[in-house]
Design an enzyme around this catalytic site. Structure first.
Site, PDB file in Angstrom:
ATOM      1  NE  ARG A  47      72.810  68.993  31.093  1.00 13.28           N
ATOM      2  CZ  ARG A  47      72.580  69.465  30.146  1.00 13.28           C
ATOM      3  NH1 ARG A  47      73.171  70.744  29.716  1.00 13.28           N
ATOM      4  NH2 ARG A  47      71.831  68.985  29.128  1.00 13.28           N
TER       5      ARG A  47
ATOM      6  CG  ASN B 275      70.221  75.562  30.358  1.00 17.49           C
ATOM      7  OD1 ASN B 275      70.014  76.430  29.433  1.00 17.49           O
ATOM      8  ND2 ASN B 275      70.517  74.069  30.165  1.00 17.49           N
ATOM      9  CD  GLU B 276      67.084  72.029  27.673  1.00 12.52           C
ATOM     10  OE1 GLU B 276      67.662  71.147  28.354  1.00 12.52           O
ATOM     11  OE2 GLU B 276      66.829  72.026  26.685  1.00 12.52           O
TER      12      GLU B 276
ATOM     13  CD  GLU C 280      69.832  75.076  24.750  1.00 15.96           C
ATOM     14  OE1 GLU C 280      69.933  73.875  24.536  1.00 15.96           O
ATOM     15  OE2 GLU C 280      69.921  75.429  25.861  1.00 15.96           O
TER      16      GLU C 280
ATOM     17  CD1 TRP D 246      71.328  65.736  23.012  1.00 14.46           C
ATOM     18  CD2 TRP D 246      69.579  64.733  22.308  1.00 14.46           C
ATOM     19  NE1 TRP D 246      70.240  66.797  22.477  1.00 14.46           N
ATOM     20  CE2 TRP D 246      69.347  65.886  22.080  1.00 14.46           C
ATOM     21  CE3 TRP D 246      68.619  63.584  22.075  1.00 14.46           C
ATOM     22  CZ2 TRP D 246      68.065  66.652  21.366  1.00 14.46           C
ATOM     23  CZ3 TRP D 246      67.508  63.971  21.306  1.00 14.46           C
ATOM     24  CH2 TRP D 246      67.156  65.756  21.057  1.00 14.46           C
TER      25      TRP D 246
ATOM     26  CD  GLU E  34      75.371  69.043  26.017  1.00 13.23           C
ATOM     27  OE1 GLU E  34      74.406  68.733  25.988  1.00 13.23           O
ATOM     28  OE2 GLU E  34      76.008  69.973  26.238  1.00 13.23           O
ATOM     29  CE  LYS E  35      84.763  63.381  23.357  1.00 15.41           C
ATOM     30  NZ  LYS E  35      83.893  63.145  24.225  1.00 15.41           N
ATOM     31  CG  PHE E  36      81.258  63.574  18.883  1.00 16.16           C
ATOM     32  CD1 PHE E  36      82.250  63.896  18.182  1.00 16.16           C
ATOM     33  CD2 PHE E  36      81.643  62.666  19.907  1.00 16.16           C
ATOM     34  CE1 PHE E  36      83.505  63.603  17.973  1.00 16.16           C
ATOM     35  CE2 PHE E  36      82.979  62.249  19.911  1.00 16.16           C
ATOM     36  CZ  PHE E  36      83.773  62.635  18.994  1.00 16.16           C
TER      37      PHE E  36
HETATM   38  C1  GLA Z   1      69.812  71.375  26.112  1.00 18.23           C
HETATM   39  C2  GLA Z   1      70.558  71.994  27.209  1.00 18.23           C
HETATM   40  C3  GLA Z   1      72.298  72.262  26.536  1.00 18.23           C
HETATM   41  C4  GLA Z   1      72.562  71.086  25.540  1.00 18.23           C
HETATM   42  C5  GLA Z   1      71.652  70.775  24.688  1.00 18.23           C
HETATM   43  C6  GLA Z   1      72.158  69.843  23.813  1.00 18.23           C
HETATM   44  O1  GLA Z   1      68.937  72.066  25.244  1.00 18.23           O
HETATM   45  O2  GLA Z   1      70.073  73.234  27.455  1.00 18.23           O
HETATM   46  O3  GLA Z   1      72.815  72.669  27.540  1.00 18.23           O
HETATM   47  O4  GLA Z   1      72.682  70.209  26.614  1.00 18.23           O
HETATM   48  O5  GLA Z   1      70.419  70.344  25.311  1.00 18.23           O
HETATM   49  O6  GLA Z   1      71.077  69.290  22.750  1.00 18.23           O
END
Ligand code: GLA
Length: 672
Positions: free
Chosen positions: A119, A157-158, A316, A324, A364-366
């Protein structure tokens, strides 16, 4: 100018506590959406972030927009009382766009192209990306502008999570334009970058490139300016998206999620905070940290600094494990709530998660979620639901602010500069040094505001200046005036060393702070692994020591061995009505704590309340005098808090003492 300071809750819903998650319904069939809204109600969810990674769905082909799924989901959420923090969906461009414009992919310092398939395959300076992202933002905003669920905009996002720096040719051109604006002339740039060293003098702007992989260390001024430029490039994209949103929906506030968490350092959030309507932050517990809860607290206090003291959102965190890390620990029972309350106690008026429902596919399924793979009959979902009830009980704390006596100065540019290569100790960590001062105060229940060096310091009793390597000219005189007026200042090693161009302040370290502190350092004496400096009280310092004289300060501790034996190590200068302390070495936790005790006594700063050591304490206050004391018990044994008031979580009234159960929490209304 419309009032855009907080979530614009749908009419008739009051101002609930913000509670929710990233919601990704595009990953699920419609039947699941119905279960989602039912469970959201059960859990007390009031807001979700929608559409963060939905670009390829909203614009499946170049210029062909399809908002039908979004319409259905927003209608459904609204019917069920859930407000929407709508993402601009620009965080991850679709395959058709990256394929058509491969030049928009970011390039790393070694010239490797970071392509599609993860991404954020985005060069932050790409005009193609800018054009397409803004076209999407406008189409989206015009489409949803009147939807009653729209409560907040979530830009991108981030920013910079995976593409903080791009070294491609497009970025190089943008970097040159940025440098022209900053330095004006090529002569000024040559001077700022000290290019007479190693024959680096530039004759024209066109000769300048980003600090790409080179045979050896790149010019530090070039690196530092590139980091500044890169942070600004992300802010520019934010501002471009926000401008469209403000134009189309002038009364809807706009945010973007910062990453004040652990070692994330590449975006200058303390500056960026001024540009958002609502500051929001993402935080994930840093498992390898020796004190993850203190790191969480520091990040929250820093986020409040970005919000200039005002309430902010936790956008978040994780309900349990992330995906991760190397080994991803599940949170213990009760930890989810303790983590959240630590944030609420530090000014968060919304608590959200990544993500609502754990994905069944994808990278990110886990990662844990509010609804785990095992469904709603789970410990996590029960804790999520209980948390919803508790946050609702805390509604009255919204809008109150922290009131602390201690400021800790923190600066992202100084962070970047202090960790550049070819330094005296290349294991130096700015964030670690800041936490070295912060953690003992966290343990003692002393509230700390983490603020930019430019912040107004007049309301504080104590200002901490950990390892502030780079300082602008104005800070030392301001600290001198603060001390002269009765304040206490504590500065630690490797501070005041360079100016904003990374030029050393000559005449002896700590450069800018020499007069304030009354000391003069002739030489750094970093310590190799396994070596320590012993001090006169028997304590030890690792990693760093200095050859110091104290012409205008008293030695409180001296070095006790080696070539520095007898030389000052920790000093105090009487500075007018106040004092200025200097710590010239990297004190280990116990020693740092005992120096801090002396400094706190000097400053007349005490804990927020008398309490057992196991309790984390924070306080928030309303302008009308209503005050709240938050206590979090991180231990496995009951702990006493010596304070009275009404516990908002249980309704119980306590006279002057409360027992906070093992792993439990208390929120006392203490005034008003
Ligand atoms: C970040 C991203 C999310 C996700 C989380 C996983 O905060 O904004 O989309 O990937 O990490 O911890």
């Amino acid at each position: 100018m419309p009032e855009r300071t907080w979530i614009r809750w749908p009419e008739g819903r009051g101002t609930p506590f913000g509670y929710g998650a990233d919601y990704n319904p595009e990953q699920w069939p419609r039947e699941t959406w119905l279960e989602d809204v039912r469970l959201m109600r059960e859990a007390g969810v009031t807001i979700v972030s929608l559409g963060i990674f939905a670009w390829s769905l909203l614009e499946p082909r170049d210029g062909a927009f399809d908002f039908s799924l979004l319409d259905d989901v927003m209608d459904l959420l609204h019917e069920h009382g859930v407000a929407v923090d709508l993402a601009t969906a620009t965080a991850s461009p679709p395959a058709w766009l990256v394929t058509a414009h491969p030049d928009m992919r970011p390039v790393d310092a070694e010239g490797r192209v970071l392509g599609f398939g993860g991404r954020q395959s985005i060069c932050p300076s790409s005009p193609v990306y800018r054009h397409h992202s803004l076209r999407l933002v406008r189409a989206l905003a015009e489409h949803v502008r009147d939807h009653p669920a729209l409560a907040l905009w979530h830009v991108n996002n981030e920013f910079g999570c995976h593409n903080a720096h791009c070294y491609c040719d497009t970025s190089a051109a943008a970097f040159r334009a940025w440098l022209r604006a900053r330095h004006g002339t090529i002569a000024a740039l040559n001077d700022a970058w000290a290019t007479s060293f190693w024959s680096q003098r530039y004759g024209t702007w066109d000769e300048i490139v980003p600090p790409r992989l080179a045979p050896t260390f790149c010019n530090p001024g070039q690196q530092l300016d590139f980091f500044r430029f890169s942070s600004d490039a992300h802010v520019e994209q934010y501002l471009a998206e926000a401008a469209v949103l403000h134009e189309v929906t002038p009364d809807v506030p706009v945010t973007t999620n910062f990453m004040n968490t652990g070692g994330t350092k590449w975006l200058d959030y303390l500056g960026w905070g001024a540009h958002v309507d609502v500051v929001s932050n993402d935080h994930y517990l840093q498992e390898p940290s020796p004190h993850p809860e203190a790191e969480l607290a520091f990040s929250a206090d820093l986020t409040r600094g970005c919000a200039r003291g005002k309430p902010w959102m936790l956008m978040e965190q994780s309900t349990s494990a992330v995906n991760w890390g190397r080994i991803n620990r599940a949170k213990d029972p009760g930890e989810l709530w303790r983590n959240s309350l630590s944030q609420v106690g530090r000014g968060a008026d919304a608590i959200c998660y990544f993500q609502w429902r754990a994905s069944s596919g994808g990278a990110e399924k886990f990662h844990s979620a509010m609804v785990p793979h095992a469904g709603s009959d789970t410990r996590v979902f029960r804790e999520v639901t209980e948390q919803g009830r508790r946050l609702a009980a805390l509604a009255e704390v919204q809008g109150s602010v922290a009131a602390n006596d201690v400021a800790l100065l923190f600066d992202f540019e100084a962070w970047w500069a202090s960790e550049l290569d070819s330094h005296p100790h290349n294991g130096f960590s700015y964030r670690r040094e800041a936490e070295r001062l912060y953690v003992p105060l966290w343990r003692r229940g002393v509230g700390v505001d983490v603020v930019h060096p430019d912040a107004d310091l007049s309301g504080y009793r104590l200002v901490l200046v950990p390892a502030l390597y780079l300082v602008a000219d104005g800070l030392a005189p301001r600290l001198e005036a603060f001390a002269a007026a009765g304040g206490t200042v504590l500065v630690t090693f490797f501070s005041g060393i360079v100016d904003v161009t990374d030029r050393v302040r000559l005449g002896g370290y700590p450069g800018a702070f020499r007069d304030l502190l009354g000391v003069r350092v002739e030489e750094f004496r970093p310590l190799r692994p396994g070596c320590a400096a012993t001090l006169s009280d028997g304590s030890r310092a690792l990693d760093w020591s200095e050859d110091l004289s104290a012409p205008d300060a008293a030695a409180r501790l001296t070095y006790a061995d080696g070539v520095l034996a007898g030389r000052p190590a920790v000093t105090r200068r009487q500075a007018g009505a106040g004092s200025a302390w200097y710590v010239s070495c990297d004190l280990q936790p116990d020693a740092a704590a005992s120096v801090l005790d002396a400094v706190l006594a000097d400053a007349g700063v005490t804990a927020l309340a008398e309490a057992d050591d196991a309790l984390e304490l924070t306080r928030r206050v309303h302008a009308d005098g209503r005050a709240y004391l938050f206590a979090i018990n991180h231990s496995g044994a009951d702990a006493a808090l010596h304070a009275g008031g009404t516990d908002l979580l249980t309704g119980a009234i306590h006279e002057a003492r409360v027992v906070v159960p093992a792993g439990g929490t208390v929120v006392l209304r203490t005034g008003g």
